[in-house]
Write a protein that holds these residues in place. Sequence first.
Motif, PDB file in Angstrom:
ATOM      1  N   TYR A  26       0.834  -1.197   0.000  1.00 21.69           N
ATOM      2  CA  TYR A  26       0.000   0.000   0.000  1.00 21.69           C
ATOM      3  C   TYR A  26       0.872   1.251   0.000  1.00 21.69           C
ATOM      4  CZ  TYR A  26      -3.582   3.372   1.212  1.00 21.69           C
ATOM      5  OH  TYR A  26      -4.424   4.444   1.195  1.00 21.69           O
ATOM      6  N   ALA A  30       0.007   3.112  -3.398  1.00 22.66           N
ATOM      7  CA  ALA A  30      -1.235   3.885  -3.251  1.00 22.66           C
ATOM      8  C   ALA A  30      -1.134   5.277  -3.874  1.00 22.66           C
ATOM      9  CB  ALA A  30      -1.625   3.987  -1.781  1.00 22.66           C
ATOM     10  N   LEU A  33      -1.382   5.169  -7.655  1.00 23.74           N
ATOM     11  CA  LEU A  33      -2.715   4.714  -8.035  1.00 23.74           C
ATOM     12  C   LEU A  33      -3.732   5.843  -7.866  1.00 23.74           C
ATOM     13  CD1 LEU A  33      -2.762   1.115  -6.514  1.00 23.74           C
ATOM     14  CD2 LEU A  33      -2.993   1.693  -8.939  1.00 23.74           C
ATOM     15  N   ILE A  34      -3.618   6.608  -6.803  1.00 20.17           N
ATOM     16  CA  ILE A  34      -4.524   7.740  -6.579  1.00 20.17           C
ATOM     17  C   ILE A  34      -4.391   8.752  -7.709  1.00 20.17           C
ATOM     18  CG2 ILE A  34      -4.940   9.760  -5.105  1.00 20.17           C
ATOM     19  CD1 ILE A  34      -4.296   7.912  -2.696  1.00 20.17           C
ATOM     20  N   LEU A  51      -9.662   2.819  -4.481  1.00 16.61           N
ATOM     21  CA  LEU A  51      -8.363   2.434  -3.929  1.00 16.61           C
ATOM     22  C   LEU A  51      -8.548   1.396  -2.820  1.00 16.61           C
ATOM     23  CD1 LEU A  51      -5.285   3.000  -4.029  1.00 16.61           C
ATOM     24  CD2 LEU A  51      -5.674   4.586  -2.136  1.00 16.61           C
ATOM     25  N   ALA A  79      -7.276  -1.969 -10.166  1.00 12.78           N
ATOM     26  CA  ALA A  79      -7.811  -0.644  -9.849  1.00 12.78           C
ATOM     27  C   ALA A  79      -8.738  -0.134 -10.952  1.00 12.78           C
ATOM     28  CB  ALA A  79      -6.667   0.340  -9.613  1.00 12.78           C
TER      29      ALA A  79
END
Length: 177
Positions: A26, A30, A33-34, A51, A79
């Motif tokens: 994560y 993360a 990905l955000i 997410l 995702a």
Amino acid sequence: MDEQVTDGALLSAVAQGSSAALEVLYRRHASWLIVRLGRRCADPAVVDEVLQDTFVAVWKGAGKFRGGDDAGAWLWGIAIRRLVDAFRRQPPAAYPLESAEVLGTRESAEDLVLLGVEHGDLAGALHRLSPELRAAVQATVLDGLTTREASRLLGVPAGTIKTRMMRARRVLRKELA
């Protein structure tokens, strides 16, 4: 958990129930990905939900990862599918631009394209493509993967992805003209 452990090793540990390995994954993935999800969806609440859903799916399905140490493409694939699922749960807007203006928000260009992919002329044209061409379009255009990432995800050489995209563009031009 050691921060130098490869993503593949972390996913193996997650598959065996290691929450510490999931936490490291994560922290590593993360933020990007955000950013990528945010480029496709203007609603931060939806991005956060997607997410979370992504990492729940990683927790449940880490044993399915077969990509060596290239976990980024695998995570992005999860995702983007979760994002499409989130869009499907929302009622389609009859007038997306006007409804966005009324609500005081701006939908991203990607939101509008995804609505077209799901409900417009593009949806029918994509569904009429062969599965191989549709998968290449899905991976590179809709999911935003590079040719190399799509190659790994689909298990074909990068040159094959390029050829399939060339053929898909030709077919879609004719379909949508």
